[in-house]
Design a protein around this motif. Structure first.
Motif, PDB file in Angstrom:
ATOM      1  N   TYR A  50       0.821  -1.213   0.000  1.00 42.70           N
ATOM      2  CA  TYR A  50       0.000   0.000   0.000  1.00 42.70           C
ATOM      3  C   TYR A  50       0.856   1.265   0.000  1.00 42.70           C
ATOM      4  N   GLY A  51       2.137   1.105  -0.274  1.00 44.51           N
ATOM      5  CA  GLY A  51       3.028   2.254  -0.286  1.00 44.51           C
ATOM      6  C   GLY A  51       3.262   2.844   1.080  1.00 44.51           C
ATOM      7  N   GLN A  52       3.170   2.012   2.117  1.00 45.82           N
ATOM      8  CA  GLN A  52       3.357   2.512   3.476  1.00 45.82           C
ATOM      9  C   GLN A  52       3.921   1.415   4.369  1.00 45.82           C
ATOM     10  N   LEU A  53       4.481   1.831   5.495  1.00 45.45           N
ATOM     11  CA  LEU A  53       4.976   0.937   6.527  1.00 45.45           C
ATOM     12  C   LEU A  53       4.024   1.009   7.720  1.00 45.45           C
ATOM     13  N   PRO A  54       4.027  -0.035   8.587  1.00 50.03           N
ATOM     14  CA  PRO A  54       5.035  -1.085   8.732  1.00 50.03           C
ATOM     15  C   PRO A  54       4.895  -2.229   7.729  1.00 50.03           C
ATOM     16  N   LYS A  55       6.026  -2.882   7.588  1.00 53.33           N
ATOM     17  CA  LYS A  55       6.116  -4.152   6.878  1.00 53.33           C
ATOM     18  C   LYS A  55       6.602  -5.172   7.907  1.00 53.33           C
ATOM     19  N   PHE A  56       6.025  -6.352   7.885  1.00 57.57           N
ATOM     20  CA  PHE A  56       6.315  -7.354   8.913  1.00 57.57           C
ATOM     21  C   PHE A  56       6.606  -8.688   8.252  1.00 57.57           C
ATOM     22  N   GLN A  57       7.714  -9.268   8.639  1.00 62.46           N
ATOM     23  CA  GLN A  57       8.093 -10.569   8.090  1.00 62.46           C
ATOM     24  C   GLN A  57       7.947 -11.644   9.171  1.00 62.46           C
ATOM     25  N   ASP A  58       7.210 -12.672   8.857  1.00 69.34           N
ATOM     26  CA  ASP A  58       7.131 -13.879   9.686  1.00 69.34           C
ATOM     27  C   ASP A  58       7.614 -15.020   8.804  1.00 69.34           C
ATOM     28  N   GLY A  59       8.925 -15.282   8.860  1.00 68.80           N
ATOM     29  CA  GLY A  59       9.499 -16.254   7.935  1.00 68.80           C
ATOM     30  C   GLY A  59       9.333 -15.766   6.512  1.00 68.80           C
ATOM     31  N   ASP A  60       8.682 -16.572   5.680  1.00 76.18           N
ATOM     32  CA  ASP A  60       8.484 -16.171   4.283  1.00 76.18           C
ATOM     33  C   ASP A  60       7.145 -15.475   4.058  1.00 76.18           C
ATOM     34  N   LEU A  61       6.439 -15.183   5.160  1.00 72.99           N
ATOM     35  CA  LEU A  61       5.162 -14.469   5.075  1.00 72.99           C
ATOM     36  C   LEU A  61       5.401 -12.986   5.288  1.00 72.99           C
ATOM     37  N   THR A  62       4.986 -12.157   4.317  1.00 71.60           N
ATOM     38  CA  THR A  62       5.118 -10.710   4.414  1.00 71.60           C
ATOM     39  C   THR A  62       3.742 -10.103   4.651  1.00 71.60           C
ATOM     40  N   LEU A  63       3.652  -9.285   5.688  1.00 70.54           N
ATOM     41  CA  LEU A  63       2.376  -8.667   6.033  1.00 70.54           C
ATOM     42  C   LEU A  63       2.510  -7.155   6.073  1.00 70.54           C
ATOM     43  N   TYR A  64       1.418  -6.481   5.745  1.00 69.38           N
ATOM     44  CA  TYR A  64       1.303  -5.036   5.885  1.00 69.38           C
ATOM     45  C   TYR A  64       0.056  -4.752   6.714  1.00 69.38           C
ATOM     46  N   GLN A  65      -0.097  -3.500   7.132  1.00 77.98           N
ATOM     47  CA  GLN A  65      -1.221  -3.045   7.946  1.00 77.98           C
ATOM     48  C   GLN A  65      -1.051  -3.502   9.401  1.00 77.98           C
ATOM     49  N   SER A  66      -0.870  -2.526  10.288  1.00 74.10           N
ATOM     50  CA  SER A  66      -0.511  -2.838  11.671  1.00 74.10           C
ATOM     51  C   SER A  66      -1.547  -3.688  12.386  1.00 74.10           C
ATOM     52  N   ASN A  67      -2.826  -3.442  12.142  1.00 72.44           N
ATOM     53  CA  ASN A  67      -3.847  -4.244  12.822  1.00 72.44           C
ATOM     54  C   ASN A  67      -3.914  -5.669  12.285  1.00 72.44           C
ATOM     55  N   ALA A  68      -3.642  -5.832  11.004  1.00 74.69           N
ATOM     56  CA  ALA A  68      -3.578  -7.186  10.445  1.00 74.69           C
ATOM     57  C   ALA A  68      -2.402  -7.946  11.057  1.00 74.69           C
ATOM     58  N   ILE A  69      -1.297  -7.239  11.282  1.00 72.40           N
ATOM     59  CA  ILE A  69      -0.131  -7.868  11.903  1.00 72.40           C
ATOM     60  C   ILE A  69      -0.459  -8.286  13.324  1.00 72.40           C
ATOM     61  N   LEU A  70      -1.122  -7.414  14.079  1.00 68.77           N
ATOM     62  CA  LEU A  70      -1.509  -7.754  15.450  1.00 68.77           C
ATOM     63  C   LEU A  70      -2.451  -8.954  15.471  1.00 68.77           C
ATOM     64  N   ARG A  71      -3.394  -8.987  14.562  1.00 69.03           N
ATOM     65  CA  ARG A  71      -4.322 -10.128  14.529  1.00 69.03           C
ATOM     66  C   ARG A  71      -3.590 -11.415  14.169  1.00 69.03           C
ATOM     67  N   HIS A  72      -2.637 -11.331  13.252  1.00 70.94           N
ATOM     68  CA  HIS A  72      -1.841 -12.505  12.903  1.00 70.94           C
ATOM     69  C   HIS A  72      -1.079 -13.022  14.117  1.00 70.94           C
ATOM     70  N   LEU A  73      -0.449 -12.124  14.851  1.00 66.07           N
ATOM     71  CA  LEU A  73       0.272 -12.538  16.057  1.00 66.07           C
ATOM     72  C   LEU A  73      -0.696 -13.081  17.103  1.00 66.07           C
ATOM     73  N   GLY A  74      -1.879 -12.503  17.159  1.00 69.66           N
ATOM     74  CA  GLY A  74      -2.892 -13.022  18.080  1.00 69.66           C
ATOM     75  C   GLY A  74      -3.264 -14.463  17.770  1.00 69.66           C
ATOM     76  N   ARG A  75      -3.472 -14.740  16.498  1.00 73.08           N
ATOM     77  CA  ARG A  75      -3.808 -16.115  16.118  1.00 73.08           C
ATOM     78  C   ARG A  75      -2.618 -17.053  16.334  1.00 73.08           C
ATOM     79  N   THR A  76      -1.421 -16.589  15.961  1.00 71.90           N
ATOM     80  CA  THR A  76      -0.233 -17.436  16.023  1.00 71.90           C
ATOM     81  C   THR A  76       0.168 -17.778  17.450  1.00 71.90           C
ATOM     82  N   LEU A  77       0.028 -16.805  18.341  1.00 70.34           N
ATOM     83  CA  LEU A  77       0.528 -16.963  19.706  1.00 70.34           C
ATOM     84  C   LEU A  77      -0.574 -17.216  20.730  1.00 70.34           C
ATOM     85  N   GLY A  78      -1.779 -17.480  20.261  1.00 71.57           N
ATOM     86  CA  GLY A  78      -2.871 -17.794  21.182  1.00 71.57           C
ATOM     87  C   GLY A  78      -3.348 -16.598  21.977  1.00 71.57           C
TER      88      GLY A  78
END
Length: 216
Positions: A50-78
């Motif tokens: 989206y032409g903006q940061l943050p950018k987040f790498q989880d291994g070979d998974l690249t994520l953008y959008q801070s709330n999407a990153i938080l939700r991903h960590l929420g799912r991953t880490l229980g």
């Protein structure tokens, strides 16, 4: 190598909540700090979805959008509630956090000098829903939702900490929120992170408004 990489500017901004989450959960991560000069050169910006940061790498998974990153960590880490019902309610709270964060960002980056007084005056009303949510969950003695910490607790805590810099007495009329901040900030790993030079020396915003948090 740490499994996670945060690519972001040298500020807390939209990444401090995920840093707090990772630190409290005993996770390691790598920081790739992007300077203003690097960003203005263009290639990194052009490569971001989206032409903006943050950018987040989880291994070979690249994520953008801070709330999407938080939700991903929420799912991953229980950290997303104990069932679908709690997950839905966590999402409701997180959207409320985002609404207030957007108000704060608008103030800081577009109307700080002229708008701060009115913003602070209206702030208790904007924070009241979170006080209400706490009161409805174990008398405000636990987390914002359910009986275990979730990703939204870190997002809300970050938002409350930066507002305590903006308006130090903003929680005086909200005793459950005030106790909530103290309780979460005292969690051993989170306490260590909040006291670390990395956190203490990192500006809150990128334009020098409310740059540092002297209370952490």
């Amino acid at each position: 190598m740490p499994p996670y990489t945060i690519v972001y500017f040298p500020v807390r901004g939209r990444c401090e909540a995920m840093r707090m989450l990772l630190a409290d959960q005993g996770q390691s991560w790598k920081e790739e700090v992007v300077t203003k000069e690097t960003w203005l050169q263009g290639p990194l910006k052009d490569s971001c979805l989206y032409g903006q940061l943050p950018k987040f790498q989880d291994g070979d998974l690249t994520l953008y959008q801070s709330n999407a990153i938080l939700r991903h960590l929420g799912r991953t880490l229980g950290l997303y509630g104990k069932d679908q019902r709690e997950a839905a309610l966590v999402d409701v709270v997180n959207d409320g956090v985002e609404d207030l964060r957007c108000k704060y960002i608008t103030l800081v980056y577009t109307n700080y000098e002229a708008g701060k007084k009115e913003y602070v005056k209206a702030l208790p009303g904007h924070l009241k829903p979170f006080e209400t949510l706490l009161s409805q969950n174990q008398g405000g003695q636990a987390f914002i939702m359910g009986d275990q910490i979730s990703f939204v607790d870190y997002n809300l805590l970050d938002l409350l900490l930066i507002h305590q810099v903006l308006a130090p007495g903003c929680l005086d009329s909200l005793p459950l929120l005030s106790a909530y901040v103290a309780r979460l900030s005292a969690r051993p790993k989170l306490k260590a992170f909040l006291a670390s030079p990395e956190h203490m020396n990192r500006p809150i915003n990128g334009n020098g408004k409310q740059a540092f948090n002297p209370v952490c």
